[in-house]
Design an enzyme around this catalytic site. Sequence first.
Site, PDB file in Angstrom:
ATOM      1  N   HIS A   1      -4.602  14.323 -10.790  1.00 55.22           N
ATOM      2  CA  HIS A   1      -4.717  12.893 -11.074  1.00 55.22           C
ATOM      3  C   HIS A   1      -3.771  12.436 -12.185  1.00 55.22           C
ATOM      4  O   HIS A   1      -3.347  11.266 -12.199  1.00 55.22           O
ATOM      5  CB  HIS A   1      -6.158  12.537 -11.453  1.00 55.22           C
ATOM      6  CG  HIS A   1      -7.096  12.619 -10.275  1.00 55.22           C
ATOM      7  ND1 HIS A   1      -7.098  11.694  -9.262  1.00 55.22           N
ATOM      8  CD2 HIS A   1      -8.048  13.536  -9.953  1.00 55.22           C
ATOM      9  CE1 HIS A   1      -8.017  12.023  -8.360  1.00 55.22           C
ATOM     10  NE2 HIS A   1      -8.607  13.149  -8.762  1.00 55.22           N
TER      11      HIS A   1
ATOM     12  N   ASN B   1      -1.767  13.197  -5.494  1.00 60.11           N
ATOM     13  CA  ASN B   1      -3.015  13.484  -6.213  1.00 60.11           C
ATOM     14  C   ASN B   1      -3.568  14.850  -5.837  1.00 60.11           C
ATOM     15  O   ASN B   1      -3.993  15.631  -6.707  1.00 60.11           O
ATOM     16  CB  ASN B   1      -4.061  12.406  -5.898  1.00 60.11           C
ATOM     17  CG  ASN B   1      -4.086  11.302  -6.952  1.00 60.11           C
ATOM     18  OD1 ASN B   1      -3.588  11.481  -8.058  1.00 60.11           O
ATOM     19  ND2 ASN B   1      -4.648  10.168  -6.588  1.00 60.11           N
TER      20      ASN B   1
ATOM     21  N   ASP C   1      -1.405   9.268 -11.898  1.00 61.47           N
ATOM     22  CA  ASP C   1      -1.309   8.170 -12.871  1.00 61.47           C
ATOM     23  C   ASP C   1       0.148   7.878 -13.220  1.00 61.47           C
ATOM     24  O   ASP C   1       0.552   6.716 -13.356  1.00 61.47           O
ATOM     25  CB  ASP C   1      -2.083   8.523 -14.140  1.00 61.47           C
ATOM     26  CG  ASP C   1      -3.591   8.473 -13.927  1.00 61.47           C
ATOM     27  OD1 ASP C   1      -4.030   7.949 -12.880  1.00 61.47           O
ATOM     28  OD2 ASP C   1      -4.318   8.958 -14.816  1.00 61.47           O
TER      29      ASP C   1
ATOM     30  N   ASP D   1       0.861  -1.177   0.000  1.00 59.55           N
ATOM     31  CA  ASP D   1       0.000   0.000   0.000  1.00 59.55           C
ATOM     32  C   ASP D   1       0.903   1.233   0.000  1.00 59.55           C
ATOM     33  O   ASP D   1       1.795   1.367   0.860  1.00 59.55           O
ATOM     34  CB  ASP D   1      -0.904   0.002   1.233  1.00 59.55           C
ATOM     35  CG  ASP D   1      -1.918   1.134   1.188  1.00 59.55           C
ATOM     36  OD1 ASP D   1      -2.982   0.944   0.574  1.00 59.55           O
ATOM     37  OD2 ASP D   1      -1.625   2.204   1.768  1.00 59.55           O
TER      38      ASP D   1
ATOM     39  N   ASP E   1      -4.228   2.414  -4.866  1.00 63.17           N
ATOM     40  CA  ASP E   1      -2.771   2.373  -4.721  1.00 63.17           C
ATOM     41  C   ASP E   1      -2.341   1.083  -4.020  1.00 63.17           C
ATOM     42  O   ASP E   1      -1.344   1.049  -3.318  1.00 63.17           O
ATOM     43  CB  ASP E   1      -2.272   3.603  -3.959  1.00 63.17           C
ATOM     44  CG  ASP E   1      -2.884   3.713  -2.570  1.00 63.17           C
ATOM     45  OD1 ASP E   1      -3.813   2.937  -2.253  1.00 63.17           O
ATOM     46  OD2 ASP E   1      -2.437   4.572  -1.779  1.00 63.17           O
TER      47      ASP E   1
END
Length: 472
Positions: free
Chosen positions: A359, A354, A363, A346, A389
Site C-alpha cells: 500500500h 498494491n 500511495d 479510473d 483510484d
Amino acid sequence: MASVAAPAILACMSDADEAFAPSPALPQNPEFYRRVLHELPAPTLVVNHAGQVVYGNRAIEQMGGWDPLATIGTSIVDYIHPDDVDTLTESFSELALSKESDTFSTPWSPISVRLIAANGTVIPVEITGTGGLNDPNVQSIVYDIRPGHEQDILRRGLTGLAQGEPIDSILQLITDMIALPPQALDAAVLEPAGDGTYRVIGATDQELDAILQAAHDPQPWNIASSTPERTIVSRYPGGAGEDLFAAGYREFWHVAPEPANNPNSYRIVACSRTIHRPAAGQIGRLARANELASVVLLRARADALLEHSATHDRLTKLPNRDGFHRSATELLEANQADTAAMLFIDLDGFKKVNDEHGHAAGDRVLQTVAKRLVSVTRSVDMVARLGGDEFVILVGASSDRPADQARVRVIADRTLQELRREIDIGSSNVTIAASIGAVIAPMPITLEELLARADAAMYEAKRNNGNQHHIE
C-alpha cells in the site's frame, strides 16, 4: 450633568467644617475640593434617594453632551437605554435599601449599562457606586462612570467570533476599538498581498486608508513585532513616511498579531496627529487590540485547517468527494457558458501495484497521479479524487472560453500520455494506465447528471480494454 448643583453637595465644606474635618495636612480651602471634583478626569454623577440627578462633573457633561442646567432634578432613567432601565432600577433599589448605602464605604460591584447621549448616541458604560444617603452633607449616592466602549467592542468581537462572522468584520471592530477617545488615533489592519503591498481592512480614516493602500517599500510594518513599535513620522524616510507626514500624522505604531515566522502575518497600524508623552495609554490599547486580533486570527486559521481537512484528501491534497461536490456545484451554478464538461478517470493496473508492492507503493502512485493531472489542466479546471483510484476533472468554462470537444480531447490525450509514464515507487518503477470517460453537455445541467454521464463514458472505455478515452 448638572454642575450648578455642586454647592448643594459641597456646602459642607464651608458651613460644616467639623463634619468634613479635613486633615490639617490637606488643603483647607473648600474651593480646592470644588475645583478638583469638577475637573476630575473620571466622569462623576451624584443621584439622590429618589433617583434624581443632583450633580455631574465636567467629564460626564462632556461624555454625553448634556446641558448642565437642564439635567438637575431630572430622573437618572431619562438617560438610560430603555433595555437597561430595569437592570439599573433594580440595582439602585437594592443598593438604596441596603445598609451599605447609608454611609461611604467600599465601592459596589460595577453595573454595565448604556447611556443615551444628548445627540442620541448610545454610550456603553460601567457604573460603580458608593453610598451616602444618610450622610447629612450628601444624602445621595456617588457614581463613578467609566466608558465601556472598549469592553463592548471586545464583547462584540468575541461574540462574532463564536458565531462565525466574517474575519474582516471582526478586525474592523478592532480598529474601532483602537480609535476610541481620548487617545485620538486612526487605525487599520493590514493583510499582506504577497507582492510587498497590503490589503487594508477597516481603516478608520479615508486618507490613512489611501496612504496604506498605495504604500511601497520602505514600510516599517514589514518587520513583524509582537509588541507595539513606535516611530516618529518625521524621522522615517521614504514615500509612506512622507505621505503620513503630509496628512498631518506625527507618530505611528505597528504590531503583528501573529508569530513573526508567519510569512502572511497581518499587521495593526495606528497613527496619531500629535506626539504622545507618555505613550503608555496608546501602547496599552494597541496591546489589548493585538491580543484580540491574535485570538481572531488563530481561530480563523484553525477553522480554515478544519475546513480544508474536511474537504480535501489527506494523501493527494486534492479536493475529496465532499469538497468536489461543494465547489463543483458552485462552479456550475456560476457557469455562463453554453456547455459544461467533465472527465472521469479510473486507473488501470493500480490494484496490481498494491498487491505486488504494498500500500505504501500504491500511495506513491496516487500522489504522482494527482500531480500529473494538475499538470495537464489549467487553473480554471478542477481536479479531485473521489476515492480509491477514481479521479475527476471539471473543465473550466466561460462565455468566451467554452468547454468544447477540442479542449476536452486535449486534456484527455495529455492525461493518458502522462499516466502511461513510469512512476518511481522508491524500490523500483511501475507502469499504469487509465480509462477515461468524458462528456460535454449543454447547460444547464446538474452535477449529479454530469458525473453519471462521465462515469458511463468511463465504463465504455474500460469495456474496450481500457488505456484509452471515450468522449461523448
